[in-house]
Scaffold this active site. Structure first.
Site, PDB file in Angstrom:
ATOM      1  N   SER A 246      11.488  -8.715  10.465  1.00  0.00           N
ATOM      2  CA  SER A 246      12.466  -9.567  11.117  1.00  0.00           C
ATOM      3  C   SER A 246      11.925 -10.992  11.266  1.00  0.00           C
ATOM      4  CB  SER A 246      12.867  -8.961  12.470  1.00  0.00           C
ATOM      5  OG  SER A 246      13.953  -9.655  13.043  1.00  0.00           O
ATOM      6  N   ASP A 312      21.393  -6.474   4.845  1.00  0.00           N
ATOM      7  CA  ASP A 312      20.927  -6.981   6.141  1.00  0.00           C
ATOM      8  C   ASP A 312      21.973  -7.927   6.723  1.00  0.00           C
ATOM      9  OD1 ASP A 312      19.615  -8.132   8.284  1.00  0.00           O
ATOM     10  OD2 ASP A 312      17.783  -8.596   7.176  1.00  0.00           O
ATOM     11  N   HIS A 346      18.871  -4.027   8.451  1.00  0.00           N
ATOM     12  CA  HIS A 346      17.870  -5.010   8.872  1.00  0.00           C
ATOM     13  C   HIS A 346      16.482  -4.433   9.106  1.00  0.00           C
ATOM     14  CE1 HIS A 346      16.214  -8.601  10.614  1.00  0.00           C
ATOM     15  NE2 HIS A 346      16.026  -8.034  11.792  1.00  0.00           N
TER      16      HIS A 346
END
Length: 402
Positions: A246, A312, A346
């Site tokens: 991330s 994502d 994600h």
């Protein structure tokens, strides 16, 4: 006479149920990233049976999954061979009861505060006809191998936990940057340490005396963490690996102070479900007005492994990763690998970690959608885990690299 017959049939039923058992092979205890073999034995041939899994995380949130099977002619259900006929997933999915676990509380992501205790997943077998519980077993999914050291770190400004594998070192070192959400996550770091690495799970926000909120991250903190890890006698230098996920991927790329990209609020979408889609919120850093926020990856002398989730929805990770690769290519560098996963969302985590489709986003202040499809996401996690280990072994064990 009817009373005796009733008692007789009840006894027969109890005897039949006592022969039914759930088996988790090769053992009920295993490491979290390992596959297990779930079987149910002693069933009536060709009878329907429902398998349910349940996990309670460290926050008390309950995660559940279920699948409907049909016993074979010998009265068995072998999850690694038999197809699920319905439920949380369908088809032959050996670990489906694990990766399809979904939270009862919406927008919840599994929380594991400490890896000193295993994650427990209870597997139940119920009659597909009556719903009656037939048998159950619990899989204890551990994080630390015997003899591993887990050392809380409070060195200068550095906060985190250091994992040192057993055996004679020195071992290659890795800094694990987990997420921008704050706190400290230990599962990935401890499981990597099981593979023969010294791993520093590094906190940088909302942990102990670290600030809970910062406007601008001074990345000298992370350089100090690399220096600290390199100084450990158990660490083989001079190269140190960095693994991130991330927002922390940007930190791993930078290791210097860079002004953040300002989100374009008009690009945030409100979905019918009431949650947000922030995939396109960040602008293109290659545009003139954003170039101060562009990572100068061409200056790096180390190796890169870019893992892209193409579905994502937290941000357009495919766009940014391919932009970095193109920059390296233009400067004549071949120091990168790019792997893409078309239907992954994600958070690409360790194998068999349940899929998280949405959760509360601290920076946004609301739940956001993460994208992806559960099965494809699970397959991506399994593939990436092997690639990560091979990448670090190739560049840290066999070579000296930064």
């Amino acid at each position: 006479m009817s009373l005796l017959l009733s008692h007789f049939f009840q006894t027969l039923t109890e005897m039949a149920y006592s022969q039914i058992r759930v088996r988790i092979l090769p053992s009920v205890r295993c490491f979290f990233d390992k596959l297990v073999h779930v079987k149910v034995e002693g069933l009536a041939p060709h009878k329907p049976v429902e398998l349910r899994s349940k996990l309670v995380d460290d926050r008390g949130v309950i995660f559940k999954a279920s699948a409907l099977y049909k016993a074979d002619e010998s009265g068995q259900v072998d999850v690694s061979r038999a197809p699920s006929l319905g439920g949380s997933y369908t088809g032959v999915e050996p670990m489906g009861l694990f990766w399809s676990l979904a939270p009862e509380t919406p927008h919840s992501k599994i929380l594991k505060k400490s890896v000193l205790s295993p994650t427990q997943v209870k597997i139940e077998a119920l009659s597909g006809d009556t719903g009656e519980l037939l048998a159950s077993e619990t899989n204890e999914r551990e994080y630390m191998t015997e003899g591993m050291k887990r050392i809380p770190v409070q060195e200068g400004r550095i906060r985190g936990v250091l994992f040192i594998p057993p055996g004679k070192g020195p071992f290659p070192g890795i800094v694990d940057l987990y997420t921008f959400g704050g706190g400290l996550s230990e599962p990935r770091a401890s499981l990597l340490a099981n593979k023969g690495f010294v791993v520093l799970a590094l906190a940088y926000l909302g942990y102990k005396d670290l600030p809970r909120k910062v406007e601008k991250l001074n990345l000298e903190y992370f350089e100090e963490a690399v220096t600290y890890l390199r100084r450990q006698p158990e660490v083989k230098g001079p190269g140190i690996g960095i693994i991130s996920i991330s927002h922390s991927g940007g930190i791993a790329l930078a290791m210097l102070v860079i002004p953040p990209l300002c989100p374009v609020l008009d690009n945030i979408k409100f979905l019918d479900s009431g949650i947000l889609d922030v995939r396109d919120a960040l602008p293109d850093p290659s545009l003139e007005e954003n170039r101060e926020s562009l990572f100068m990856v061409e200056r790096a002398s180390c190796q890169f492994l870019f893992a892209v989730s193409e579905d994502d929805h937290n941000w357009n990770s495919g766009f940014f990763a391919k932009q970095a690769v193109e920059t390296l290519r233009k400067h004549g560098k071949k120091s990168y690998e790019l792997v893409t996963y078309p239907k992954a969302g994600h958070f690409l985590e360790v194998p068999h970690m349940p899929y998280c489709g949405s959760t509360f986003h601290g920076a946004v202040g609301a739940p956001v959608v993460f994208g992806g499809e559960p099965k494809a996401h699970s397959e991506a996690q399994l593939d990436l885990w092997e690639r990560v280990q091979e990448f670090f072994k190739s560049h840290l064990v066999n070579k000296s690299t930064c």
